[in-house]
Design an enzyme around this catalytic site. Structure first.
Site, PDB file in Angstrom:
ATOM      1  N   ASP A 156     116.241 -24.653  -9.188  1.00  0.00           N
ATOM      2  CA  ASP A 156     115.587 -25.289  -8.020  1.00  0.00           C
ATOM      3  C   ASP A 156     114.656 -26.340  -8.315  1.00  0.00           C
ATOM      4  O   ASP A 156     114.472 -26.608  -9.490  1.00  0.00           O
ATOM      5  CB  ASP A 156     115.071 -24.130  -7.092  1.00  0.00           C
ATOM      6  CG  ASP A 156     114.032 -22.878  -8.189  1.00  0.00           C
ATOM      7  OD1 ASP A 156     113.847 -23.411  -9.217  1.00  0.00           O
ATOM      8  OD2 ASP A 156     113.638 -21.991  -7.772  1.00  0.00           O
TER       9      ASP A 156
ATOM     10  N   ASN B  81     108.194 -10.914  -3.715  1.00  0.00           N
ATOM     11  CA  ASN B  81     109.149 -10.665  -2.512  1.00  0.00           C
ATOM     12  C   ASN B  81     110.695 -10.606  -2.519  1.00  0.00           C
ATOM     13  O   ASN B  81     111.278 -10.308  -1.617  1.00  0.00           O
ATOM     14  CB  ASN B  81     108.827 -11.724  -1.537  1.00  0.00           C
ATOM     15  CG  ASN B  81     109.403 -13.111  -1.955  1.00  0.00           C
ATOM     16  OD1 ASN B  81     109.946 -13.541  -2.748  1.00  0.00           O
ATOM     17  ND2 ASN B  81     109.132 -14.157  -1.023  1.00  0.00           N
TER      18      ASN B  81
ATOM     19  N   HIS C 282     112.556 -12.842  -4.148  1.00  0.00           N
ATOM     20  CA  HIS C 282     113.432 -13.884  -4.008  1.00  0.00           C
ATOM     21  C   HIS C 282     114.108 -14.198  -5.670  1.00  0.00           C
ATOM     22  O   HIS C 282     113.561 -13.821  -6.514  1.00  0.00           O
ATOM     23  CB  HIS C 282     112.581 -15.169  -3.766  1.00  0.00           C
ATOM     24  CG  HIS C 282     111.688 -15.964  -4.414  1.00  0.00           C
ATOM     25  ND1 HIS C 282     110.594 -16.443  -3.965  1.00  0.00           N
ATOM     26  CD2 HIS C 282     111.580 -15.879  -5.833  1.00  0.00           C
ATOM     27  CE1 HIS C 282     109.921 -17.139  -4.882  1.00  0.00           C
ATOM     28  NE2 HIS C 282     110.426 -16.605  -6.114  1.00  0.00           N
TER      29      HIS C 282
ATOM     30  N   GLU D 208     114.610 -17.002  -0.309  1.00  0.00           N
ATOM     31  CA  GLU D 208     113.530 -16.231   0.274  1.00  0.00           C
ATOM     32  C   GLU D 208     114.248 -15.237   0.960  1.00  0.00           C
ATOM     33  O   GLU D 208     115.376 -15.209   1.510  1.00  0.00           O
ATOM     34  CB  GLU D 208     112.636 -16.830   1.256  1.00  0.00           C
ATOM     35  CG  GLU D 208     111.770 -18.151   0.329  1.00  0.00           C
ATOM     36  CD  GLU D 208     110.772 -17.919  -0.611  1.00  0.00           C
ATOM     37  OE1 GLU D 208     110.839 -16.504  -1.068  1.00  0.00           O
ATOM     38  OE2 GLU D 208     109.752 -18.430  -0.968  1.00  0.00           O
TER      39      GLU D 208
HETATM   40  P1  PGA Z   1     107.063 -16.629 -11.845  1.00  0.00           P
HETATM   41  O1  PGA Z   1     108.219 -16.679 -10.792  1.00  0.00           O
HETATM   42  O2  PGA Z   1     107.757 -16.446 -12.954  1.00  0.00           O
HETATM   43  O3  PGA Z   1     106.030 -17.638 -11.883  1.00  0.00           O
HETATM   44  O4  PGA Z   1     106.433 -15.090 -11.624  1.00  0.00           O
HETATM   45  C1  PGA Z   1     109.249 -15.954 -10.595  1.00  0.00           C
HETATM   46  C2  PGA Z   1     109.813 -16.452  -9.493  1.00  0.00           C
HETATM   47  O5  PGA Z   1     109.321 -16.562  -8.392  1.00  0.00           O
HETATM   48  O6  PGA Z   1     111.290 -16.363  -9.314  1.00  0.00           O
END
Ligand code: PGA
Length: 248
Positions: free
Chosen positions: A67, A136, A138, A143
């Site tokens: 992304d 959450n 994702h 999302e």
């Molecule tokens: P993080 O994010 O590695 O910064 O915890 C993971 C994600 O949001 O997929």
């Protein structure tokens, strides 16, 4: 899903790097799907260290990132292009022309999504996709509520994601509110998936991943439908989950 439990973040990063190195040595022209965020930085550090010590080569490796924020140029310190160059690509022998990340600062974003999806598919897809998980649920920036059929698309980031990512920005208002992400079906087409999970803040997500039914409101649950998923999770993330794990 195979779950490997490790002691802490450092061990997760080492184990993940070993896993990736083994694949790269076996298949020097492998296509890797890569992730950004706090979780994989230690893995990249270990991969760089191994490249410097043991000479593992990435000359024939291709990478596709999950992304990119909409509105940020690749030169912006908060863009995922900048993150990848800074945390990984600048320190190994990969050809930059073989590293692909959606472009977030382009006029026609819809067209960029289609171009990126086609690029991945025309290349023959992803062999090993590295993933993190949002609190959450994702994956990528897909999302809760995202269709399991989705391809690379534009997303409006959830307030909890903006809040979680504000730590990387000077001010919370600077966090972009939209992004381009590989879709869930794009991710699911990867031949193999390596999910990294660390810390107490991911415990609830990990619990849901193990115990919830397939459910578009918890995007990571789709991984239950994938034939080849390995999860490397640390003790803090899986404490008291009462799930069968391999201890390393
Ligand atoms: P993080 O994010 O590695 O910064 O915890 C993971 C994600 O949001 O997929």
């Amino acid at each position: 899903m195979k779950i490997i439990e490790v002691k802490d973040y450092q061990h997760m990063s080492q184990k993940a790097a070993e896993y990736i190195i083994e694949k790269v040595l076996k298949h020097p022209s492998i296509t890797l799907g890569l992730a950004t965020g706090g979780t994989p930085t230690g893995t990249y550090r270990n991969l760089i260290e191994d490249h410097q010590k043991n000479g593992t080569s990435y000359q024939n490796v291709t990478t596709f990132n999950l992304d990119e924020y909409i509105g940020l140029a690749g030169t912006d310190i908060n863009s995922y292009r900048y993150y990848m160059d800074d945390n990984f690509f600048n320190h190994i022998d990969i050809k930059k022309s073989n590293t692909f990340i959606p472009q977030g600062n382009i006029k026609n974003i819809e067209e960029e999504c289609n171009r990126y999806e086609d690029l991945i598919m025309n290349h023959g897809g992803i062999d090993l996709q590295v993933l993190g998980i949002g609190s959450n649920g994702h994956i990528g920036f897909n999302e809760p509520g995202t269709s399991f059929q989705s391809k690379t698309h534009i997303v409006k980031l959830a307030p909890s994601t903006i809040e979680a990512n504000a730590r990387f920005f000077n001010r919370p208002e600077e966090v972009p509110t939209q992004a381009i992400t590989m879709g869930i079906s794009t991710i699911m087409k990867s031949k193999e998936i390596l999910l990294l999970v660390s810390g107490e803040s991911k415990r609830n997500a990990m619990y849901q991943l193990i115990h919830s039914e397939l459910n578009e409101n918890f995007p990571a649950s789709v991984l239950k439908n994938h034939p080849c998923v390995t999860i490397i999770a640390d003790e803090a993330a899986i404490l008291d989950l009462k799930i069968p794990v391999t201890k390393k």
